[in-house]
Design an enzyme around this catalytic site. Structure first.
Site, mmCIF file in Angstrom:
data_model
loop_
_atom_site.group_PDB
_atom_site.id
_atom_site.type_symbol
_atom_site.label_atom_id
_atom_site.label_comp_id
_atom_site.label_asym_id
_atom_site.label_seq_id
_atom_site.Cartn_x
_atom_site.Cartn_y
_atom_site.Cartn_z
ATOM 1 N N GLU A 1 -6.490 9.110 -1.914
ATOM 2 C CA GLU A 1 -5.436 10.121 -1.952
ATOM 3 C C GLU A 1 -5.948 11.448 -2.476
ATOM 4 O O GLU A 1 -5.585 12.509 -1.962
ATOM 5 C CB GLU A 1 -4.254 9.622 -2.795
ATOM 6 C CG GLU A 1 -3.433 8.525 -2.136
ATOM 7 C CD GLU A 1 -4.013 7.133 -2.309
ATOM 8 O OE1 GLU A 1 -5.007 6.997 -3.055
ATOM 9 O OE2 GLU A 1 -3.492 6.173 -1.712
ATOM 10 N N ASP B 1 4.823 6.874 -5.702
ATOM 11 C CA ASP B 1 4.195 6.232 -6.861
ATOM 12 C C ASP B 1 2.677 6.448 -6.882
ATOM 13 O O ASP B 1 2.059 6.299 -7.930
ATOM 14 C CB ASP B 1 4.470 4.734 -6.805
ATOM 15 C CG ASP B 1 5.935 4.423 -6.523
ATOM 16 O OD1 ASP B 1 6.626 3.986 -7.448
ATOM 17 O OD2 ASP B 1 6.395 4.643 -5.386
ATOM 18 N N HIS C 1 6.182 0.636 -6.720
ATOM 19 C CA HIS C 1 6.503 1.082 -5.354
ATOM 20 C C HIS C 1 7.976 1.465 -5.207
ATOM 21 O O HIS C 1 8.503 1.442 -4.097
ATOM 22 C CB HIS C 1 6.193 -0.018 -4.333
ATOM 23 C CG HIS C 1 4.748 -0.233 -4.060
ATOM 24 N ND1 HIS C 1 3.896 -0.797 -4.969
ATOM 25 C CD2 HIS C 1 3.973 0.034 -2.971
ATOM 26 C CE1 HIS C 1 2.685 -0.875 -4.450
ATOM 27 N NE2 HIS C 1 2.702 -0.383 -3.251
HETATM 28 C C1 LIG Z 1 -3.458 3.990 -4.418
HETATM 29 C C2 LIG Z 1 -2.826 3.247 -3.303
HETATM 30 N N1 LIG Z 1 -2.889 3.750 -2.056
HETATM 31 C C3 LIG Z 1 -2.340 3.110 -1.013
HETATM 32 C C4 LIG Z 1 -1.694 1.916 -1.195
HETATM 33 C C5 LIG Z 1 -1.017 1.190 -0.026
HETATM 34 N N2 LIG Z 1 -1.786 -0.017 0.316
HETATM 35 C C6 LIG Z 1 -1.474 -1.218 -0.205
HETATM 36 S S1 LIG Z 1 -2.576 -2.398 0.273
HETATM 37 C C7 LIG Z 1 -3.459 -1.300 1.171
HETATM 38 C C8 LIG Z 1 -4.671 -1.752 1.908
HETATM 39 C C9 LIG Z 1 -5.672 -2.343 0.976
HETATM 40 O O1 LIG Z 1 -6.800 -2.740 1.680
HETATM 41 P P1 LIG Z 1 -7.961 -3.564 0.995
HETATM 42 O O2 LIG Z 1 -8.392 -2.892 -0.249
HETATM 43 O O3 LIG Z 1 -8.999 -3.795 2.020
HETATM 44 O O4 LIG Z 1 -7.272 -4.940 0.557
HETATM 45 P P2 LIG Z 1 -6.694 -6.070 1.514
HETATM 46 O O5 LIG Z 1 -5.256 -5.739 1.757
HETATM 47 O O6 LIG Z 1 -7.489 -6.100 2.748
HETATM 48 O O7 LIG Z 1 -6.841 -7.311 0.710
HETATM 49 C C10 LIG Z 1 -2.902 -0.034 1.110
HETATM 50 C C11 LIG Z 1 -3.407 1.159 1.804
HETATM 51 C C12 LIG Z 1 -1.612 1.434 -2.516
HETATM 52 N N3 LIG Z 1 -0.956 0.303 -2.791
HETATM 53 N N4 LIG Z 1 -2.205 2.090 -3.521
#
Ligand SMILES: Cc1ncc(C[n+]2csc(CCOP(=O)(O)OP(=O)(O)O)c2C)c(N)n1
Ligand SMILES: Cc1ncc(C[n+]2csc(CCOP(=O)(O)OP(=O)(O)O)c2C)c(N)n1
Ligand SMILES: [Mg+2]
Ligand SMILES: [Mg+2]
Lengths: 331, 344, 344, 331
Positions: free
Chosen positions: B73, B98, B142
């Protein structure tokens, strides 16, 4: 100090002259600010760039106004190398209405967006994403411009380093990340705060070239920057260049600098001085004559003297300026 | 000409129209296209945002203008600031408000201050769209409503629509505004339908809307809470009490005049704000009236907000957490000293 | 026993006493020791923080307990959260509160919410010390007063002392408090001297202090502005007007009772807060009184704050930016309808 | 998929049994949550760990309660592997008062600090600094404990990755950073969002060991974790382990998963299934018998069934719980 052997490619007489002049301007400007600050005339925090001239100048020698740079709290050198007006800069440092930012920014926020100088920045690491943004515009609008992000060894441990370089790398944006490794972040040595031996080693994490350069050798910087900028303009993405350098003064004006040793100061400030080195170089290569150099040096003293006079004689902002420029149309 | 579309479709339409009108408008954020660089993916199979709000945009405008970003971000919001300052007009999506914790510097110290620090010699035509609000069972990280944080920071504009029609017009204004705007979308409103004008139109930022006229008391309600206020107003009307419901639509700038004239008429003020209570939009509007509208007031100013606690996960607790029409009625009953109105 | 020491010495002393008392107390931040791993450096030559506030601590407690960090606020503030949750009692220094943009997530979504999200099965005894305030000619990114942002967030406590004596006692309370506390230090107060008790003592968080008694109006002033209020009160006393000056000392929790009883006595309220005006501590305190103290009020509640703009660099502008006793007098003159008091 | 050849060192019969049981518990738990969610009973966002069992189990097999882990939004597997009570977990997912967090956290915030499970986390990248903090306590209080940070391929581009690992590296803290590279962050492929080819490649930037492991092979994970934990307990600092894995379900419940191909699903979910693989392994190594495995499988089904019953029969929190636990003493 790991050093890449410079190999002359494209340094013309005119370029050399410009470079020598800009380096002298920076040094003279900073020495003067140091002198004035010590008299208690100047407000706020002031971080001087003296000693690091070769970095800003060696890189900016390749840029024109459509190219952008982002800078740091130690931004005077970048401003001068990117063509900012010295009168406007000095007036800004004095907080005068004639300053480049009308006195509202001060030393830590000097900017000249029209010249592609996107601002000094009080936030360490603030510049990484900002350089990426300028490069994104360049790419999407196909302007052919590049963006240069100058940053310190301290900034190299901030999260924005990681996010900014990764973004530039995946989008193959025309950014050149230029580390100014002067060995310290405030009083904290690079080797304590950074788990890498060299900042350039971190390039591998982004699959981009990383290069270590003698930051006291403006020709070496110039050459490395040329390679990186060519790459960037060709759409091949970012490069990380680490310039090993040194700041001649303290972190900010008022710093007793006990963390430095006498020997290192002697070496960096006397023996390895970037301006003296370049002076010898242009003479030995017969790019410029002793007389020409002398002429530049004289002129620079005059320029900076005028800048101080301009600043001192300039008026302060008016009360009604306080609320201007918060919004495009202030509500 | 209007037709009934959802809040989320209205927002989608605004972006589409803006991108058609001006090729400098780009959209970037996590999965705003979705499935970047997946060869087999048909564009219409792309996510279009975690809630599908940006669905279809990548089909029309391509992946150069609808950019999926890494989870970074600070990186992409920061990049949007200078992209804006150097000639683009980015819409950056911060998926949930958030997540501002990961990029507050870029918003507070860069986007908001660039113009001022540079003596007016820069502008940052950036719109950050972000989801907020409780009621989705999405728990403490969230579900927040953080518009007070942004309203506190000079240099930002803060917009928060309550209806599809407002959402579209305000988002178009935001995108074409030359200052950084934070545009709040309540995730529990996305499916709400309403009449929305076709084509390009704007609603000015800084102009409140009186969503219901009334003479007995003023309810200023923010975002989704406008609907809580309207429900409460209907219930009150049955008891012969006419509440005026004012929707500020933007918190920064705030339409002080409309709020003050309403209170001048009614003499009573309730603010409904589902965010946490301290240093909030609710206190901001209260304080405004306690200063400039003091002489109009016949009763204490009441605020109906979330309690001073994080948002709980458990549905039973989350339902207690939020303002309701019943809570409004209870406050009105106290205010006018008539307990009978709470017994609906 | 008391003696005159400075605000910064009082803070230093509090940390020293806390670290002596409890070996779980550690201090970490950028250059809080200074010159880490510099062989030749004598400990007394170490910076001890950018303003020298932590000077001498590394000598007594060593580099295991006084840790210099890289410039990685998310990293070390985040680490402090779980260091606290797993048995230490860290004091983390966020050099300038303006840098919260780099670590808001760790403060807002982790430190503040851990306990609640975990159903009460964790505690976070973390103190974040941070510098704030304008008047230092440090420009827009090093001069903010951002306590409203933290006060908005449930789960945090927000402390802001105005005198050396309060600073020491409140910091000791903060360090030994089992909840996360943000402790604000006005950089322009560091050199202010005052009588400070020797030895270990605490001042409870959540208890306001009446810095001056008076019966004609109440001035609630925050941090350094307590001194503006006191100056104004002295000037007013010359005109026969007795102002009561209330120093809340902590914004979260806020001592509502002391504020309300003061207004009950005086019937008039002015809030002085040098932060930006919108959704601020000033509006928070106004709104409190406009609700629960409405019946006491004889006049509109007035707020004296910074304008809605970033902090300008130029000294002439920065001086105009801040509250002054003269501004207070002007407001009082309007409030009581007596123009003569402004002519000092 | 780059794979390190596992070389058995210390896997006992008891450990193997524990590992098989935990892997089965995770799978059964997640399959059950998936089933219940699809009936519309469960509130909120739910991210399932099925398919990645070998990672959590292979690592946590070395940990005891004094060791800490930090987790992600996809945290159920880490919880189970770290010894959290399944009844309490399921009740938490239902938002019940008997949940591990009394229903206040939900799926994304399950925690059990006494067990060293420092919480699932709704913030991607949130865990890096948190793991560092637990390790700092361990180091300063000389507890001999380690901290494990599980994180996704998406998190690897967040600034906290950089700040957290650098901190752990310069302070030589006992942290093991375990990447769960399942190829996607939501719908975004790893290869698009990350400029590195492997997450482990980034270890160089911090001068720490980086290792790539087949995350479907619990024995390989177990071995790599052993090396890293040994290093950590010896005061040699952090290690970065990248486990190549796959999530069997969508990003969250409700995801149509169009970005996946049929072939990759077939391969990962059927051919390379971690539980089946480990089952074959323990049989072939004669660590466990068919009957023992069968017994475990039967027991696990029972355990999870009981957890669902427990959750369903548990009461919801009371109104007065809303404001409890905001502060140690709520004001
Ligand atoms: C700081 C932040 N940015 C965006 C999100 C939204 N979000 C939740 S899970 C996710 C993907 C995460 O991917 P990864 O780290 O590969 O974990 P996986 O879901 O594959 O286990 C995103 C973008 C978040 N929760 N926190
Ligand atoms: C986010 C943030 N953290 C901390 C600071 C305080 N600070 C200002 S300059 C500085 C040191 C910067 O070191 P480096 O990046 O090496 O640059 P140099 O001063 O050596 O040019 C620090 C810690 C800041 N301005 N911003
Ligand atoms: Mg440096
Ligand atoms: Mg992933």
């Amino acid at each position: 100090m790991t050093v890449m052997k410079p190999e002359m490619k494209s340094l013309t007489r005119e370029k050399a002259k410009w470079m020598y002049e800009k380096m002298c301007e920076i040094r003279q400007f900073e020495d003067k600010v140091h002198e004035i600050f010590s008299k208690g005339v100047l407000p706020g925090f002031v971080h001087l760039y003296a000693g690091e001239e070769a970095v800003a100048v060696g890189v900016c020698a390749h840029l024109d106004e459509k190219d952008s740079i982002t800078s740091t709290h130690r931004g005077h050198g970048h401003c001068i190398a990117k063509g900012c007006d010295l009168n406007g800069m000095m007036a800004e440092i004095y907080g005068k209405a004639t300053g480049l930012c009308k006195g509202k920014g001060g030393s830590m926020h000097i900017a000249d967006v029209e010249k592609g100088m996107l601002g000094a920045n009080g936030i360490v690491g603030g510049g990484f994403p900002l350089a990426v943004g300028a490069a994104l515009t360049a790419k999407l609008k196909k302007t052919g411009a590049v963006a240069v992000c100058f940053f310190g060894d301290g900034a190299n441990n901030h999260g924005t380093f990681h996010e900014g370089i990764n973004l530039a790398a995946i989008w193959k944006l025309p950014v050149i990340f230029v580390a100014e490794n002067n060995g310290y972040a405030e009083a904290t040595p690079f080797a304590y705060a950074s788990s890498c031996k060299n900042i350039a080693d971190r390039a591998i994490a982004y699959n981009i070239p990383g290069e270590i350069v003698d930051g006291k050798d403006v020709v070496a910087v110039y050459e490395a920057a040329e390679r990186a900028i060519l790459r960037a303009r060709n759409g091949e993405g970012p490069t990380l260049i680490e310039c090993k350098t040194y700041r001649n003064y303290g972190h900010f004006e008022g710093d007793a600098q006990k963390y430095k040793t006498a020997e290192e100061k002697e070496k960096h400030i006397k023996e390895w001085d970037a301006i003296a080195k370049f002076r010898r170089y242009v003479l030995s290569q017969q790019l410029l004559t002793e007389q020409e150099l002398h002429e530049i040096e004289r002129k620079v003293i005059e320029t900076v003297k005028n800048a101080v006079e301009f600043a001192e004689q300039s008026p302060f902002p008016q009360a009604e300026d306080l609320l201007k420029d918060v919004y495009v149309s202030y509500q | 000409m209007t037709r009934k579309i959802s809040f989320s479709e209205a927002i989608n339409e605004a972006m589409k129209l803006a991108m058609r009108k001006d090729e400098n408008v780009i959209l970037l954020g996590e999965d705003v296209a979705g499935g970047a660089a997946v060869d087999h993916l048909q564009d219409d199979e792309a996510w279009g945002g975690v809630m599908g709000v940006t669905k279809g945009l990548v089909q029309e405008f391509g992946r150069d203008r609808v950019l999926d970003t890494p989870i970074a971000e600070a990186g992409y919001i920061g990049a949007s600031v200078t992209a804006a300052a150097t000639g683009l007009r980015p819409i950056a999506e911060l998926m949930f408000n958030d997540f501002i914790g990961s990029c507050l510097d870029e918003v507070m110290n860069q986007a908001a201050k660039l113009r001022y620090m540079f003596g007016g010699k820069a502008k940052v035509p950036l719109t950050i769209r972000t989801m907020h609000g409780a009621g989705f069972r999405a728990a403490a990280q969230h579900s927040q409503s953080l518009y007070a944080l942004f309203t506190h920071i000079p240099g930002l504009k803060v917009v928060i629509p309550s209806t599809p029609q407002d959402a579209k017009g305000l988002l178009l204004s935001s995108i074409f505004d030359d200052d950084p705007v934070i545009f709040f979308e309540d995730k529990t409103l996305y499916n709400m339908k309403g009449e929305v004008e076709e084509g390009f139109y704007t609603i000015p930022i800084g102009k409140a809307d009186i969503k219901r006229e009334g003479s007995d008391l003023t309810i200023v309600a923010i975002g989704k809470q406008v609907h809580t206020a309207l429900k409460a107003a209907n219930m009150l009307a049955d008891k012969g009490i006419e509440a005026e419901v004012v929707d500020p639509r933007s918190l920064s700038p705030l339409d002080e005049e409309t709020i003050l004239s309403s209170v001048a008429k009614t003499g009573r003020l309730i603010v409904i704000d589902e965010a946490n209570p301290r240093c909030s939009a609710a206190t901001d509007i209260s304080a405004l009236v306690a200063d400039k509208g003091f002489d109009y007031l016949d009763a204490p100013i009441k605020m109906i907000t979330a309690p001073h606690s994080p948002v709980p996960f458990s549905p039973v607790l989350e339902d207690l957490y939020l303002p309701t029409p019943e809570k409004v009625l209870k406050v009105v009953a106290e205010m006018i000293g008539d307990e009978t109105i709470v017994t609906v």
